[in-house]
Motif scaffolding. Structure first.
Motif, PDB file in Angstrom:
ATOM      1  N   SER A  35       0.828  -1.211   0.000  1.00  0.00           N
ATOM      2  CA  SER A  35       0.000   0.000   0.000  1.00  0.00           C
ATOM      3  C   SER A  35       0.863   1.263   0.000  1.00  0.00           C
ATOM      4  O   SER A  35       0.532   2.240  -0.671  1.00  0.00           O
ATOM      5  CB  SER A  35      -0.949  -0.012   1.198  1.00  0.00           C
ATOM      6  N   GLU A  36       1.981   1.256   0.727  1.00  0.00           N
ATOM      7  CA  GLU A  36       2.881   2.413   0.726  1.00  0.00           C
ATOM      8  C   GLU A  36       3.502   2.609  -0.658  1.00  0.00           C
ATOM      9  O   GLU A  36       3.625   3.740  -1.141  1.00  0.00           O
ATOM     10  CB  GLU A  36       3.999   2.223   1.765  1.00  0.00           C
ATOM     11  N   TRP A  37       3.868   1.496  -1.297  1.00  0.00           N
ATOM     12  CA  TRP A  37       4.462   1.590  -2.626  1.00  0.00           C
ATOM     13  C   TRP A  37       3.448   2.116  -3.639  1.00  0.00           C
ATOM     14  O   TRP A  37       3.774   2.941  -4.489  1.00  0.00           O
ATOM     15  CB  TRP A  37       4.991   0.220  -3.065  1.00  0.00           C
ATOM     16  N   ILE A  39       0.956   4.132  -3.049  1.00  0.00           N
ATOM     17  CA  ILE A  39       0.817   5.575  -2.808  1.00  0.00           C
ATOM     18  C   ILE A  39       1.987   6.329  -3.422  1.00  0.00           C
ATOM     19  O   ILE A  39       1.807   7.378  -4.062  1.00  0.00           O
ATOM     20  CB  ILE A  39       0.692   5.852  -1.293  1.00  0.00           C
ATOM     21  N   ALA A  40       3.197   5.786  -3.260  1.00  0.00           N
ATOM     22  CA  ALA A  40       4.380   6.416  -3.843  1.00  0.00           C
ATOM     23  C   ALA A  40       4.300   6.429  -5.365  1.00  0.00           C
ATOM     24  O   ALA A  40       4.683   7.422  -6.010  1.00  0.00           O
ATOM     25  CB  ALA A  40       5.644   5.694  -3.378  1.00  0.00           C
ATOM     26  N   VAL A  41       3.789   5.366  -5.965  1.00  0.00           N
ATOM     27  CA  VAL A  41       3.635   5.298  -7.420  1.00  0.00           C
ATOM     28  C   VAL A  41       2.628   6.346  -7.887  1.00  0.00           C
ATOM     29  O   VAL A  41       2.859   7.040  -8.888  1.00  0.00           O
ATOM     30  CB  VAL A  41       3.200   3.875  -7.858  1.00  0.00           C
ATOM     31  N   GLU A  42       1.519   6.499  -7.183  1.00  0.00           N
ATOM     32  CA  GLU A  42       0.514   7.498  -7.566  1.00  0.00           C
ATOM     33  C   GLU A  42       1.068   8.912  -7.479  1.00  0.00           C
ATOM     34  O   GLU A  42       0.803   9.750  -8.343  1.00  0.00           O
ATOM     35  CB  GLU A  42      -0.726   7.350  -6.693  1.00  0.00           C
ATOM     36  N   LYS A  43       1.864   9.197  -6.448  1.00  0.00           N
ATOM     37  CA  LYS A  43       2.488  10.520  -6.325  1.00  0.00           C
ATOM     38  C   LYS A  43       3.468  10.765  -7.468  1.00  0.00           C
ATOM     39  O   LYS A  43       3.510  11.865  -8.035  1.00  0.00           O
ATOM     40  CB  LYS A  43       3.211  10.645  -4.988  1.00  0.00           C
ATOM     41  N   THR A  44       4.251   9.752  -7.804  1.00  0.00           N
ATOM     42  CA  THR A  44       5.207   9.893  -8.898  1.00  0.00           C
ATOM     43  C   THR A  44       4.484  10.081 -10.229  1.00  0.00           C
ATOM     44  O   THR A  44       4.895  10.903 -11.053  1.00  0.00           O
ATOM     45  CB  THR A  44       6.138   8.659  -8.966  1.00  0.00           C
ATOM     46  N   ALA A  45       3.394   9.361 -10.444  1.00  0.00           N
ATOM     47  CA  ALA A  45       2.617   9.510 -11.682  1.00  0.00           C
ATOM     48  C   ALA A  45       2.009  10.909 -11.781  1.00  0.00           C
ATOM     49  O   ALA A  45       2.010  11.510 -12.860  1.00  0.00           O
ATOM     50  CB  ALA A  45       1.524   8.451 -11.751  1.00  0.00           C
TER      51      ALA A  45
END
Length: 121
Positions: A35-37, A39-45
């Motif tokens: 789940s943390e990863w 969230i990090a992917v969505e922020k990067t996108a």
């Protein structure tokens, strides 16, 4: 003869790019949960979508009208930005002379923004 392609950025391409570049750990000893990863992917996108980097979105077309149809479909399917058609042709300088490769002495070939003839007039 030129070839044409659509360049730009869509939400799907940004998400795929973010999945490639997002790290799976904070520190070498600590890993991220799924789940943390995510969230990090969505922020990067989201960061990629607000940036200026573009990628080739389509395959090569032999006529610009096919690239325009692809752009219409891309706009209908979801969020996108900076969609434009580019043609692969000889690169020229400000005076209109072809830029030569210093090693081969042949004109350089690259992607140039396509301007329809009706818009150029």
């Amino acid at each position: 003869m030129s070839t044409f392609a659509v360049f730009g950025m869509t939400a799907d391409v940004a998400l795929a790019e973010a999945r490639k570049i997002t790290k799976t750990s904070r520190l070498p000893t600590q890993g991220l949960t799924l789940s943390e990863w995510n969230i990090a992917v969505e922020k990067t996108a989201a960061k990629i979508m607000t940036g200026k980097k573009v990628k080739q979105l389509s395959q090569l077309f032999d006529a610009p009208q096919y690239a325009e149809q692809f752009m219409e479909l891309a706009r209908k399917t979801g969020e996108c930005r900076d969609l434009r058609i580019r043609a692969k042709c000889e690169i020229t300088d400000a005076q209109g002379k072809p830029v030569l490769n210093p090693k081969t002495k042949m004109p350089k070939v690259g992607w140039v923004d396509y301007v329809p003839i009706s818009a150029a007039a």
